[in-house]
Design a protein around this motif. Structure first.
Motif, PDB file in Angstrom:
ATOM      1  N   MET A   1       0.837  -1.197   0.000  1.00  0.00           N
ATOM      2  CA  MET A   1       0.000   0.000   0.000  1.00  0.00           C
ATOM      3  C   MET A   1       0.873   1.247   0.000  1.00  0.00           C
ATOM      4  SD  MET A   1      -3.236  -0.715  -0.014  1.00  0.00           S
ATOM      5  CE  MET A   1      -4.116   0.693   0.678  1.00  0.00           C
ATOM      6  N   LYS A   2       0.339   2.324  -0.570  1.00  0.00           N
ATOM      7  CA  LYS A   2       1.040   3.607  -0.469  1.00  0.00           C
ATOM      8  C   LYS A   2       0.854   4.137   0.956  1.00  0.00           C
ATOM      9  CE  LYS A   2      -0.651   7.516  -2.284  1.00  0.00           C
ATOM     10  NZ  LYS A   2      -1.057   8.433  -3.357  1.00  0.00           N
ATOM     11  N   ARG A   3       1.959   4.547   1.567  1.00  0.00           N
ATOM     12  CA  ARG A   3       1.857   5.085   2.931  1.00  0.00           C
ATOM     13  C   ARG A   3       2.067   6.593   2.879  1.00  0.00           C
ATOM     14  NH1 ARG A   3       4.621   2.188   7.749  1.00  0.00           N
ATOM     15  NH2 ARG A   3       6.478   3.213   6.953  1.00  0.00           N
TER      16      ARG A   3
ATOM     17  N   TYR B   1       1.256   6.862   9.864  1.00  0.00           N
ATOM     18  CA  TYR B   1       1.049   6.829   8.423  1.00  0.00           C
ATOM     19  C   TYR B   1      -0.381   6.388   8.114  1.00  0.00           C
ATOM     20  CZ  TYR B   1       6.090   7.115   8.058  1.00  0.00           C
ATOM     21  OH  TYR B   1       7.377   7.530   8.156  1.00  0.00           O
TER      22      TYR B   1
ATOM     23  N   THR C   1      -2.739   4.680   4.887  1.00  0.00           N
ATOM     24  CA  THR C   1      -2.526   3.966   3.626  1.00  0.00           C
ATOM     25  C   THR C   1      -3.580   4.414   2.619  1.00  0.00           C
ATOM     26  OG1 THR C   1      -3.859   2.123   4.393  1.00  0.00           O
ATOM     27  CG2 THR C   1      -1.475   1.939   4.686  1.00  0.00           C
ATOM     28  N   GLU C   2      -3.137   4.502   1.377  1.00  0.00           N
ATOM     29  CA  GLU C   2      -4.012   4.986   0.309  1.00  0.00           C
ATOM     30  C   GLU C   2      -3.715   4.202  -0.958  1.00  0.00           C
ATOM     31  OE1 GLU C   2      -3.197   9.090  -0.361  1.00  0.00           O
ATOM     32  OE2 GLU C   2      -3.783   9.686   1.658  1.00  0.00           O
TER      33      GLU C   2
ATOM     34  N   CYS D   1      -1.140  -4.849  -4.674  1.00  0.00           N
ATOM     35  CA  CYS D   1      -1.362  -3.418  -4.479  1.00  0.00           C
ATOM     36  C   CYS D   1      -2.745  -2.985  -4.930  1.00  0.00           C
ATOM     37  CB  CYS D   1      -0.300  -2.619  -5.225  1.00  0.00           C
ATOM     38  SG  CYS D   1      -0.363  -2.828  -6.993  1.00  0.00           S
TER      39      CYS D   1
END
Ligand SMILES: NC(=O)c1ccc[n+]([C@@H]2O[C@H](COP(=O)([O-])OP(=O)(O)OC[C@H]3O[C@@H](n4cnc5c(N)ncnc54)[C@H](OP(=O)(O)O)[C@@H]3O)[C@@H](O)[C@H]2O)c1
Length: 286
Positions: A103-105, A113, A115-116, A252
């Motif tokens: 995941m994008k943090r 953080y 996640t997105e 992802c």
């Protein structure tokens, strides 16, 4: 619009069937003279790059065949972009969402953080050699004025086949269960037709809205295709520990509003997955 599709593999063939009048070629994309000749012979105004080394039986092949992989996935992509610029043709390059790992943090505050999902302009974090070559091409091509990039992930198709995620997972007895963005091929084909007709530039995440767990796909497979199918669920770490993969796989979630901005829609994943599985079941019974 004269469309030439390079790469006579799984997706190239599906696109050629769906784009009337297009020409599918297996010419070497890394050979500039051959590319120039092919485009001139077909008066190409639109090029689709569906060629590339994806690895057989899987992407682990690319770890041990790096030269062949970068020649096709990087050099070939750059040659097509260069010749497209020379001739004024539009190039749609097929990229991969597998350039993102996890995941994008995003940093919220010290030590915290959120996640997105990953967006098109996010910097990727590829690990496997295949993913690195796909991202290398994206970095160069994504800013060119006559090039679009359609990133897909783990294609799901109504027709059984070795590159289809349904066939792949149903062939395994040990499966990891993680959330992912995936691409249903019927929707992908629709998006590609729209992107080339609009000569859309920049990167597009071409994954169905929503997320899918591998267990969602398997549950539907058991419901519609084979109720007797059974598997064991393992962790992503166990996949490598047990020697089932040489390199960790990308898992992802991607998102985007770029297609919607162009008026292009994809069906939510639960709807598209059920439709693909229903078609898969019919084809499986034949
Ligand atoms: N399938 C997926 O899971 C997936 C996911 C995301 C993105 N993509 C991207 O989508 C594109 C098409 O994938 P696919 O699933 O259709 O793979 P595929 O079935 O392996 O097809 C790729 C085709 O390109 C050919 N090729 C390789 N190097 C070439 C070169 N230098 N010049 C011309 N043709 C060449 C391959 O031939 P050989 O077999 O002889 O090498 C194969 O016929 C690739 O760029 C891939 O990275 C695929």
């Amino acid at each position: 619009m004269n469309v030439v599709i390079f790469g006579a593999g799984f997706i190239g063939k599906r696109l050629a069937e769906a784009i009337p009048g297009s020409t599918l070629v297996d010419a070497d994309i890394a050979d500039r003279a051959v590319v120039q000749q092919t485009l001139a012979a077909n008066y190409a105004s639109v090029i689709i790059n569906a060629a590339g080394k994806t690895g057989r039986p899987n992407v682990d092949w690319c770890e041990t065949h790096q030269q062949e992989t970068f020649r096709s996935n990087v050099t070939g992509a750059l040659v097509l972009a260069d010749v497209a610029a020379e001739t004024g043709a539009y190039l749609l390059h097929l990229g991969s969402g597998c350039i993102f790992y996890g995941m994008k943090r995003t940093h919220v505050r010290s030590g915290f953080y959120a996640t997105e999902p990953w967006l098109e302009n996010d910097h990727a974090n590829p690990s496997a050699y295949y993913s690195r070559t796909k991202y290398a091409a994206d970095l160069v091509l994504s800013r060119l004025p006559n090039v679009g990039i359609a990133r897909l992930r783990m294609p799901i198709d109504g027709r059984p086949g070795p590159r289809n995620l349904i066939t792949k997972l149903a062939g395994y007895r040990e499966i990891i269960d993680v959330e992912n963005s995936v691409t249903v091929i019927d929707d992908f084909v629709h998006v590609v037709r729209e992107l080339i007709s609009q000569r859309a530039t920049g990167v597009f995440h071409v994954t169905n809205p929503g997320v899918m767990r591998h267990s969602d796909l398997i549950a539907l497979y058991q419901e519609l295709v084979d109720p007797s199918y059974v598997c064991t669920w393992i962790t992503p770490e166990q996949l490598v520990e047990r020697g089932l993969a040489a390199k960790a796989r990308s898992n992802c979630i991607l998102a985007s509003s770029r297609l919607a901005d162009l008026g292009i829609e994809m069906r939510p994943i639960d709807v598209a997955l059920r439709d693909a599985m229903t078609k898969y079941a019919e084809n499986h019974r034949r």
